[in-house]
Each structure stands twice: as C-alpha cells, then as structure tokens.
Enzyme design. Structure first.
Site, PDB file in Angstrom:
ATOM      1  N   THR B  17      54.149  31.581  33.482  1.00 31.79           N
ATOM      2  CA  THR B  17      54.852  32.325  34.529  1.00 31.79           C
ATOM      3  C   THR B  17      53.911  33.189  35.358  1.00 31.79           C
ATOM      4  OG1 THR B  17      55.365  33.997  32.870  1.00 31.79           O
ATOM      5  CG2 THR B  17      57.090  32.392  33.357  1.00 31.79           C
ATOM      6  N   GLY B  18      52.656  33.312  34.954  1.00 32.45           N
ATOM      7  CA  GLY B  18      51.692  34.095  35.744  1.00 32.45           C
ATOM      8  C   GLY B  18      51.290  33.344  37.001  1.00 32.45           C
ATOM      9  N   ARG B  19      50.582  34.039  37.899  1.00 30.26           N
ATOM     10  CA  ARG B  19      50.183  33.449  39.174  1.00 30.26           C
ATOM     11  C   ARG B  19      49.289  32.222  38.956  1.00 30.26           C
ATOM     12  NH1 ARG B  19      46.236  34.415  43.121  1.00 30.26           N
ATOM     13  NH2 ARG B  19      45.096  35.640  41.587  1.00 30.26           N
ATOM     14  N   LYS B  43      60.372  35.301  28.300  1.00 26.94           N
ATOM     15  CA  LYS B  43      60.888  34.638  29.499  1.00 26.94           C
ATOM     16  C   LYS B  43      61.490  33.265  29.193  1.00 26.94           C
ATOM     17  CE  LYS B  43      58.431  37.244  32.915  1.00 26.94           C
ATOM     18  NZ  LYS B  43      57.329  37.308  33.859  1.00 26.94           N
ATOM     19  N   ILE B  96      41.318  29.353  29.247  1.00 28.76           N
ATOM     20  CA  ILE B  96      40.781  29.644  30.577  1.00 28.76           C
ATOM     21  C   ILE B  96      40.397  31.122  30.696  1.00 28.76           C
ATOM     22  CG2 ILE B  96      41.329  29.629  33.060  1.00 28.76           C
ATOM     23  CD1 ILE B  96      41.223  26.812  31.799  1.00 28.76           C
ATOM     24  N   THR B  97      41.138  31.993  30.027  1.00 24.68           N
ATOM     25  CA  THR B  97      41.002  33.443  30.133  1.00 24.68           C
ATOM     26  C   THR B  97      39.556  33.932  30.060  1.00 24.68           C
ATOM     27  OG1 THR B  97      43.081  33.499  28.919  1.00 24.68           O
ATOM     28  CG2 THR B  97      41.914  35.607  29.183  1.00 24.68           C
ATOM     29  N   GLU B  98      39.222  34.839  30.987  1.00 22.08           N
ATOM     30  CA  GLU B  98      37.903  35.467  30.983  1.00 22.08           C
ATOM     31  C   GLU B  98      38.021  36.878  30.424  1.00 22.08           C
ATOM     32  OE1 GLU B  98      36.039  35.616  34.854  1.00 22.08           O
ATOM     33  OE2 GLU B  98      34.244  36.603  34.072  1.00 22.08           O
ATOM     34  N   TYR B 159      31.369  21.312  39.269  1.00 23.66           N
ATOM     35  CA  TYR B 159      32.058  20.610  40.352  1.00 23.66           C
ATOM     36  C   TYR B 159      31.005  20.049  41.316  1.00 23.66           C
ATOM     37  CZ  TYR B 159      35.615  24.113  38.882  1.00 23.66           C
ATOM     38  OH  TYR B 159      36.430  24.961  38.185  1.00 23.66           O
ATOM     39  N   GLU B 209      22.531  26.973  30.965  1.00 24.99           N
ATOM     40  CA  GLU B 209      22.114  28.147  31.734  1.00 24.99           C
ATOM     41  C   GLU B 209      21.463  29.145  30.791  1.00 24.99           C
ATOM     42  OE1 GLU B 209      25.943  29.267  33.384  1.00 24.99           O
ATOM     43  OE2 GLU B 209      26.257  30.780  31.856  1.00 24.99           O
ATOM     44  N   HIS B 247      28.322  35.364  34.195  1.00 31.74           N
ATOM     45  CA  HIS B 247      28.915  35.058  32.889  1.00 31.74           C
ATOM     46  C   HIS B 247      28.466  36.074  31.842  1.00 31.74           C
ATOM     47  CE1 HIS B 247      29.192  30.547  34.096  1.00 31.74           C
ATOM     48  NE2 HIS B 247      30.295  31.194  34.424  1.00 31.74           N
TER      49      HIS B 247
END
Lengths: 380, 290
Positions: B17-19, B43, B96-98, B159, B209, B247
């Site tokens: 439900t988040g953006r 929810k 995904i969360t940072e 990408y 990296e 990062h």
C-alpha cells in the site's frame, strides 16, 4: 557516529562496567580542581574523535597540581589531526600490570558479530593483527543469542587469564555485547583493558561508534549526530548547508549521477581519461526538478568546479523529468559554467528535445559525454 | 532455465500500500510477473492494482500459495517483515528497503539460512529473468533474454551494463542485484554457484565495488568450482579512504576494500576485468569465443 571516550565510558559505567574514577574538564581551572578532588597522580586525556591520540601526545600523566595545570594548558592548545581539543578527561591514574584488548564489531565476511580479544593490549590492534595474528582470539556470535558467559570464559583462557579474572573478563564481555546490541554499535572497544596491581580488570580506554543507519531508533543520539559530522571540506560544508550530501574528490569536474554504482563508474571514467572529479553526488532514483536544482547549486557556486557532468540512466527515473529540472535551474540561475548532460533510457527523446531549448545537446553515450566534459574543462 | 526466478514464481508484495510498493506492483504485473497478493498489516481487505491485500503473510500463503516475497516496508519495520516471510516458509525473499541496521540484517540472514529461505538484498534492485518475470524495481526494457548471467552490488550501474549488452545483441538469463549494504543475504559466491549449474547461462558478468571483501572471496572459487567464463567490473577506483560512496557498504576502511585489491584478485584467477562499463560487451564476446 563516533562518541568521545568520556561519553563511551559514561555509557559503560551505567551498564555496570568497571571504569576509572574521572571527570571531564573544559578549562585549566576545572582540570586542577578535578585533580584535587580525585587525588594525585592523575591521567589527562585529550578528548578527540580521531585515532592516534596517544602518538600525537594527547595522553599525559601528572603527579602535582602544577603539572596538571601546565599539561592541561598544553593539551587545550593541541590540534590532533586538525581536531581541536575542547575537553580533557581527568582520571585517577591506575597501577597497571598488564594490558589486554577486547572489542566487539561486525565481521562483514562472516556476516556475524565478532568479539576480538588479545593479551597484547595497548598497541594498535591493526599492528597486532599484522605482526601477531595468532595473538588475536576471535569469537563469532549468533546475533539472535548474543555472547554467553561460557563462550567468553573460553576466550579468557585463550588470552592467558586465570582464576577470578576469567569470571571478571566474561562479565565484561557480556556487558559490552549488551551495549553493542542495545545501541546498535558498529564498534565497542576497550584498548587497553587493564589488569591492575590488585588483579582487577578495568576499562582504561574506551571506544564506542554507533551505526548511522540505526540512528532512527536511538533518539538519544539524533541531535548529537547532526552536530557531530565527520571531518569535511569547504565544498562538503557548502553542500551540506544547502541540504546536499556529496563527497569532495578534489578535482574540477562536478559529477552528478543517479545511483551510487553508476556515479562511481562515471568518476572512474574521468580518471580513465586522465581527469579528476570534483565530487561524488548521487541524486538517487526518481529525483524531482527541485531536487536537481538543489544538487546543482553548490557546484555552480563553488569556484573550484570548472565544469559539470550529469549522468542519468533513466529507468524508473524519466529523462524528460530530469531535463525539465535542468532547464528550470538553467533559466533561474543563469550560470555560465559548462554543463554536459548524458540522458539515456525512459523518454530520452523528449528529454533531449527539452534540453535543446536551452542550447544543450545531451549525449546518449556515457563515453561521449565524458570526453565532452573533459574538452570543456581543458578549454579545447 | 534461469536461476531463482521464472514465470512460475508466485509473488506477494509486503508493503504493497506504500507509494513504492504500489507503483512497482503495477510495473511487475505489466512485465508478466505472477504477483498474486499484497500484505500491509492493518489494511487487510482492500485491493491494490486489483490484488487482494492481507494483514499477514500467512493468509497470502494459505489463499494463493505464494513462494516469493518482495519487501518495500520501511527500515524500522523491515526486520519483522522479513522474519514473517521466513517463518511462513517463503523460499525467495527480495528486500528492497534501504537503511536496515546491520544487526537486524545479521539476525534474519541467520534465520533464513536455518529455514532454507534465500534472501536477496537488502538495499537492492531485486532480480529479473528477462522474458520470464521480474521481482524488483529495475526497468524491464534494458534487458533481453539470453545466455549471460549478471550479478551486481549496484542498481543503476547494472541497468547501464545490461543495456550495453542488450544493445550489442547479447541477452541475459538472470540478473541479480545483491544489494549495497555491508551485510547482504545472497552473496557473489552463492550467485556464481547457481549460475554454474544453470544450463542457459554461458558466461557471467560480475559487477563489484569498493568496500568489504566479497569480490576477493568469490575469486577464491573461480577456476575451481566455477568453470564458466567471467567478465568483471569494479566501481570506485578513485574513491577516497574512509568516505561512504552512497551505499552503506561502499567504503574503504583502514586500507582494505580498495578497487585495486579486488581487480587484482580477479585478474589473478584469469577473470577479464573491464576498464569501463562500455567495454563489457566486447569482453563478453571475447570470452564466449574461447
């Protein structure tokens, strides 16, 4: 975020760890009256966040009040790796027979917390690790359980402790781990952890660093963290005053990219062609026109930056949105610094059309863009 | 075949439900991913992008037999969300969360290992098997189906490189972003072992990296366990010591974690290391001819 020794010791004391009696002095007079109160001889320890304090002359002992006055005056005048000494920790001098080392930190490779202990305390631990790796005992910890006393007792034996010192050491290890976990520390360390002439263990020196990513759940440190920024350059301070985070790299080409890896790769490309970037500035994904304007301003203002390279690979970020942001800044600030833009990906044609309106021919190839900004900065 | 992900994976979105969660649910559905349900505690009962939202992962599992989860919940609640998926037996969990504190990550990484769940991330773009499915936030158009496996610590740089390959006519089997944090679930080593066993993957591109020693560690099994050809790129050759380059994991500390050390480790085991991202397609063609 790093804490000062005295702050680390206050926290350790509140967790029941053995700390030398001591107080913090902000002036020579305070130093003398503290020494009078706790009794001579005392140790005077400059409070700075950088390492290498001992070698820089920041730790001294004094056996008379006159010495306390003259040494504290000297320490307050000291600059340790560019850091001013604003306070001195005055502690009762310990009668140290032996120095140990204990630390709890994160082992990135093993993806576990680790306790490190050594009988060779007092030295720089990196040097011990290089010269005598066999003298460092490692204990990996299940983060869901923490250190159990029996594990710490085994470590105590391995670093040569005997009898009641084994129990005291394990008690200290368990409590230090508790601090590590409760405060989301990235390092809790005592070097040296001293054995005194009475056979007691006491935390003679202490370090405690908190993980920045965990500050959201440690309200007690949030205000401090805002004030306590790591050493920064003029460009970094200018950027910060505008709400922009960047890393100063010393060169003349300002670099803005979306994504950490892509921005690093852009900077590496400049180096490949023999030029140096002015900064690392990752604008992140989906930046708005306003965010772009904000990011550009410190680079436009700062005189060392001679040209700017923007590298955007539009994925979720749309090139037309980025172009609108650049156009907005261009029209509002009317800056004359050469600007090279690489736009590729989602809505790239529309983005390039918008930039043409302000006379910028955007590149689609990163290589071409990098070559172009180098031409600009070299004035060819 | 692909690794870890194909069109059969049944996906639940935690934090739908988040953006970010709702936006990327739409894009994943458009790509053809079998996203079946969402979870946001409190929810349950509403719909997002036509998908039912539940209060718990248990309901999504019972009613939709989901086996894969993608997590968009904020760092403050991420530990609970990941542990919930692990405990419900979700096999593939993409975080995904940072900004998740490493102490939390270390705990769920330990639990995932015990329960047999695979965690990708945190702080990662996710995983895509081009033409099959994507569970992540990457733009689908930069990829095409083909024989190259890609594993990377970065998002946009991946990408960029995938697109260079695609434009050169070289497609990908599966592309994984393992995340930019100091502690992540799936490692380079894990990914290479999976690619080694995958019939469809003919060669591998590895994008590392600065910071940590994941590259040096994976180099130790290249040429031994890993026989497939590898092309590598390491970002951050010019990064200064002690500064975090975006990062959380991209930091050189006390002289360790430099790009030079990683490049040397790769070259020592015969891996082709690209000087620039755009050199990768040519190097891939070169190693595939061998």
């Amino acid at each position: 975020m790093k804490l000062f020794e005295y702050e680390a010791k206050e926290i350790m004391k509140s967790h029941g760890l053995p700390i030398p009696q001591g107080f913090i002095a902000k002036s020579v007079d305070e130093a003398v009256s503290i020494a009078e109160k706790i009794g001579l001889p005392v140790m005077l320890k400059a409070q700075v966040l950088v390492g290498g304090r001992g070698k820089a002359g920041g730790i001294k002992s004094a056996s008379t009040l006159d010495e306390v006055a003259s040494i504290s005056k000297y320490l307050f005048s000291l600059k340790i790796k560019d850091e001013n000494v604003e306070s001195i920790l005055i502690e009762k001098k310990l009668n140290i027979m032996k120095e140990l080392f204990i630390a709890i930190t994160i082992d990135r490779s093993e993806r576990l917390p680790v306790m490190l202990a050594s009988s060779m305390g007092g030295m720089d631990i990196e040097e011990i690790a290089k010269m005598h790796p066999e003298l460092i005992v490692k204990l990996h910890i299940d983060p869901r359980i923490g250190i159990l006393p029996f594990q710490a007792r085994k470590v105590a034996q391995k670093i040569g402790l005997k009898e009641r010192q084994i129990i005291t050491f394990s008690d200290i290890a368990v409590k230090l781990y508790k601090i590590y976990e409760e405060l989301d520390a990235e390092l809790v360390e005592s070097n040296p952890l001293a054995i005194t002439n009475t056979g007691d263990l006491i935390i003679a020196d202490a370090r405690l660093n908190i993980i920045d990513d965990a500050l959201f759940r440690h309200k007690e440190f949030q205000e401090l963290a805002l004030k306590r920024m790591p050493e920064s350059t003029e460009l970094e301070r200018l950027a910060k005053s505008k709400g922009v985070r960047l890393v100063d790299l010393g060169g003349e080409i300002g670099v803005i990219g979306n994504g950490a890896g892509l921005t690093m790769a852009t900077i590496d490309m400049l180096t490949y062609y023999g030029e140096k970037a002015a900064c690392f500035l990752d604008i992140g994904g989906g930046a708005s026109a306003e965010e772009f304007a904000k990011a550009l301003t410190p680079l436009i203002e700062y005189p060392r930056v001679k040209a700017i390279l923007i590298n955007i690979l539009g994925g979720i970020t749309r090139c037309d949105e980025v172009a609108r942001g650049i156009k907005k800044v261009y029209e509002e600030l009317k800056f004359t610094k050469p600007l090279t833009v690489r736009l590729s990906g989602t809505n790239e044609e529309e983005g390039q059309r918008i930039l043409k309106e302000i006379g910028i021919n955007a590149f689609t190839s990163l290589d071409d863009a990098v070559k172009n900004v180098i031409k600009q900065v070299r004035g060819i | 075949m692909t690794i870890l992900l194909n069109r059969e994976n049944r996906v639940v979105v935690q934090g739908i439900t988040g953006r970010q969660g709702s936006f990327h649910t739409k894009l994943m559905l458009e790509y053809g991913t079998k996203v079946l349900a969402g979870v946001t505690p409190g929810k349950g009962g509403i719909y997002v992008e036509g998908l039912p939202v539940y209060d718990t992962v248990a309901e999504a599992k019972d009613l939709h037999n989901v086996d894969t989860s993608i997590i968009f919940v904020p760092a403050i609640a991420a530990y609970d969300a990941v542990m919930e998926s692990i405990n419900e037996g979700i096999k593939l969990i993409v975080v995904i969360t940072e900004g998740i504190p490493p102490n939390d990550t270390m705990k769920f990484v330990c639990s995932a290992k015990e329960k047999g769940s695979i965690i990708i991330g945190p702080n990662c773009p996710g995983i895509i098997s081009p033409g099959e499915a994507k569970v992540g936030i990457m733009p689908g158009f930069v990829y095409k189906k083909g024989p190259i496996g890609i594993v990377s610590r970065s998002g946009t740089l991946t990408y960029e490189i995938a697109w260079e390959l695609t434009k050169a006519g070289i497609g990908q089997s599966t592309v994984i972003g393992i995340g930019g944090d100091p502690i992540v679930g799936l490692t380079f080593t894990d990914a290479l072992r999976l690619f080694e066993k995958d019939d469809e993957t003919e060669a591998i591109v590895l994008i590392g990296e600065i910071g940590g020693d994941a590259e040096e560690r994976v180099a130790q099994i290249i040429g031994k366990e890993i026989k497939k050809k590898i092309v590598a790129y390491v970002a951050g050759r010019t990064a200064p010591e002690g500064k975090r380059m975006g990062h959380a994991g991209a930091i050189i500390s006390a002289g360790s974690g430099t790009a030079m050390s990683k490049i040397k480790a790769f070259k020592d085991v015969g891996v082709e290391v690209a000087e620039r991202p755009m050199d990768i397609p040519e190097l891939v063609k070169k190693v595939m001819k061998k």
